[in-house]
Design a protein around this motif. Sequence first.
Motif, short mmCIF file in Angstrom:
data_model
loop_
_atom_site.label_atom_id
_atom_site.label_comp_id
_atom_site.label_asym_id
_atom_site.label_seq_id
_atom_site.Cartn_x
_atom_site.Cartn_y
_atom_site.Cartn_z
N GLY A 32 0.82 -1.21 0.00
CA GLY A 32 0.00 0.00 0.00
C GLY A 32 0.85 1.25 0.00
N PRO A 33 0.73 2.08 1.05
CA PRO A 33 1.39 3.40 1.05
C PRO A 33 2.82 3.38 1.58
CG PRO A 33 0.02 3.19 3.00
CD PRO A 33 -0.14 1.90 2.22
N PHE A 34 3.38 2.17 1.77
CA PHE A 34 4.75 2.04 2.24
C PHE A 34 5.58 1.40 1.14
CE2 PHE A 34 2.00 1.08 6.06
CZ PHE A 34 2.09 2.35 6.62
N VAL A 35 6.67 2.06 0.73
CA VAL A 35 7.53 1.47 -0.31
C VAL A 35 8.96 1.48 0.18
CG1 VAL A 35 8.22 1.49 -2.73
CG2 VAL A 35 5.98 2.40 -2.08
N MET A 36 9.45 0.27 0.50
CA MET A 36 10.78 0.13 1.07
C MET A 36 11.61 -0.80 0.18
SD MET A 36 10.35 2.18 3.63
CE MET A 36 11.84 1.92 4.58
N ASN A 37 12.73 -1.30 0.71
CA ASN A 37 13.60 -2.17 -0.09
C ASN A 37 13.46 -3.64 0.29
OD1 ASN A 37 15.61 0.54 0.38
ND2 ASN A 37 15.15 -0.11 -1.70
N SER A 38 12.83 -3.94 1.44
CA SER A 38 12.69 -5.34 1.85
C SER A 38 11.34 -5.52 2.57
CB SER A 38 13.83 -5.75 2.79
OG SER A 38 13.68 -5.09 4.04
N GLU A 39 10.88 -6.77 2.60
CA GLU A 39 9.64 -7.10 3.31
C GLU A 39 9.77 -6.73 4.78
OE1 GLU A 39 6.85 -8.28 1.98
OE2 GLU A 39 7.79 -8.18 0.01
N GLN A 40 10.95 -6.95 5.33
CA GLN A 40 11.18 -6.66 6.76
C GLN A 40 10.97 -5.16 7.04
OE1 GLN A 40 13.24 -5.23 9.18
NE2 GLN A 40 12.10 -6.40 10.70
N GLN A 41 11.48 -4.32 6.13
CA GLN A 41 11.33 -2.86 6.31
C GLN A 41 9.87 -2.44 6.16
OE1 GLN A 41 14.01 -1.63 3.22
NE2 GLN A 41 15.77 -1.49 4.60
N VAL A 42 9.14 -3.12 5.28
CA VAL A 42 7.71 -2.82 5.12
C VAL A 42 6.95 -3.23 6.38
CG1 VAL A 42 5.62 -3.46 3.87
CG2 VAL A 42 7.71 -2.94 2.60
N TYR A 43 7.29 -4.41 6.91
CA TYR A 43 6.68 -4.89 8.15
C TYR A 43 6.92 -3.88 9.28
CZ TYR A 43 5.80 -7.90 12.18
OH TYR A 43 5.32 -8.41 13.35
N GLN A 44 8.16 -3.37 9.32
CA GLN A 44 8.53 -2.37 10.33
C GLN A 44 7.67 -1.11 10.18
OE1 GLN A 44 11.00 -2.85 12.85
NE2 GLN A 44 9.84 -1.10 13.65
N ALA A 45 7.45 -0.70 8.92
CA ALA A 45 6.63 0.50 8.66
C ALA A 45 5.21 0.29 9.18
CB ALA A 45 6.62 0.83 7.18
N VAL A 46 4.64 -0.89 8.91
CA VAL A 46 3.28 -1.20 9.37
C VAL A 46 3.25 -1.19 10.90
CG1 VAL A 46 1.47 -2.96 9.43
CG2 VAL A 46 2.71 -2.52 7.30
N GLN A 47 4.25 -1.81 11.53
CA GLN A 47 4.32 -1.84 13.00
C GLN A 47 4.43 -0.43 13.56
OE1 GLN A 47 3.26 -5.06 13.25
NE2 GLN A 47 4.42 -5.00 15.15
N ASP A 48 5.29 0.40 12.94
CA ASP A 48 5.47 1.77 13.42
C ASP A 48 4.18 2.57 13.29
OD1 ASP A 48 8.10 1.21 14.01
OD2 ASP A 48 8.95 2.30 12.31
N TYR A 49 3.46 2.35 12.19
CA TYR A 49 2.19 3.07 11.98
C TYR A 49 1.17 2.67 13.04
CZ TYR A 49 -2.10 4.68 9.74
OH TYR A 49 -3.29 5.28 9.47
N ARG A 50 1.06 1.35 13.24
CA ARG A 50 0.07 0.86 14.23
C ARG A 50 0.40 1.32 15.65
NH1 ARG A 50 -0.54 -5.19 11.79
NH2 ARG A 50 -1.97 -4.62 10.10
N ALA A 51 1.69 1.47 15.91
CA ALA A 51 2.12 1.87 17.27
C ALA A 51 2.17 3.39 17.42
CB ALA A 51 3.48 1.27 17.56
N GLY A 52 1.80 4.11 16.35
CA GLY A 52 1.83 5.57 16.43
C GLY A 52 3.22 6.17 16.35
N ARG A 53 4.18 5.37 15.82
CA ARG A 53 5.58 5.85 15.75
C ARG A 53 5.98 6.32 14.35
NH1 ARG A 53 6.90 0.73 18.58
NH2 ARG A 53 7.19 -0.05 16.47
N LEU A 54 5.06 6.21 13.37
CA LEU A 54 5.44 6.51 11.99
C LEU A 54 5.67 8.00 11.79
CD1 LEU A 54 5.32 4.97 8.95
CD2 LEU A 54 3.51 6.67 8.75
N ALA A 55 4.80 8.79 12.38
CA ALA A 55 4.90 10.24 12.16
C ALA A 55 4.49 10.96 13.43
CB ALA A 55 3.97 10.66 11.02
#
Length: 283
Positions: free
Chosen positions: A260-283
């Motif tokens: 979706g709205p996360f474009v990284m270089n690895s699945e792990q980095q995308v997973y991290q983005a989703v985790q950060d978003y859910r935890a309120g740490r993305l922005a």
Amino acid sequence: MADATPATARGVASLVDGVRTSDGAGVRLTRVLGQTLQRRLDPFLMLDVFGSDDPDDYIAGFPDHPHRGFETVTYMLAGRMRHRDSAGNEGLLETGGMQWMTAGRGVIHSEIPQQRDGRMEGFQLWLNLPAADKLCTPWYRDFAADALPRLRTAHGAHAVVLAGDSHGVRGAVTREATAPLILDLRLDPGGHFEQPLPAAHNALLYVIDGAVAIGGRAVAQRRMAVLDNQSDALRIEAADGARVLLVAGRPLREPIAQYGPFVMNSEQQVYQAVQDYRAGRLA
Ligand code: FE2
């Protein structure tokens, strides 16, 4: 009689109709560059075209949503849209204006129409960030129509230079790694436009109005042409006049992992983005 097209100029590799879809809270659009073309058109990840006189197609807009790892370029041909984001930026994007947002490590933003009727038309382009910059500090700027650089050639071409350098005019935004060239190009009847462009840079063209010819091949209205990489020269001709969006850039040649709205270089980095978003740490 028009000059013969130099045999060395770029040609059309393929023509694309795009896919009708909707995004945000139900905005109708055509995705001409989607995931299947991301490798071919590296460093560009997405190009959406929207255009409607029916408010039901756009009124819901794009409520709060996140991005990480790339840049978004929104260019309005008609209409008014308000942007607000988690970095505290706010802007009103109006007819002829452009908004450039570097999501970097993370932005949550909304894009909401500021009109109840009338025409809403434009583009949103996603430009990838190099791996080293994917978690950079977010950046935002908007440019009103009269703040965008313009050029005019002796051969009936007029352009708004949204990004990159063309005919001695420096665009509103430049980027070193991806060297994006983004032009809103108008050609008078019988006019042509030439642009040096390194063969390795990937390029596309979307016909907004009229029709053009590239290397003798016609590109009709509302079509996207993916250009070949056979030459350092580009020549666009328009027998009856045309308006096109020309987009080119230097490929990053790095792995692309998108969810979706996360474009990284690895699945792990995308997973991290989703985790950060859910935890309120993305922005
Ligand atoms: Fe967005």
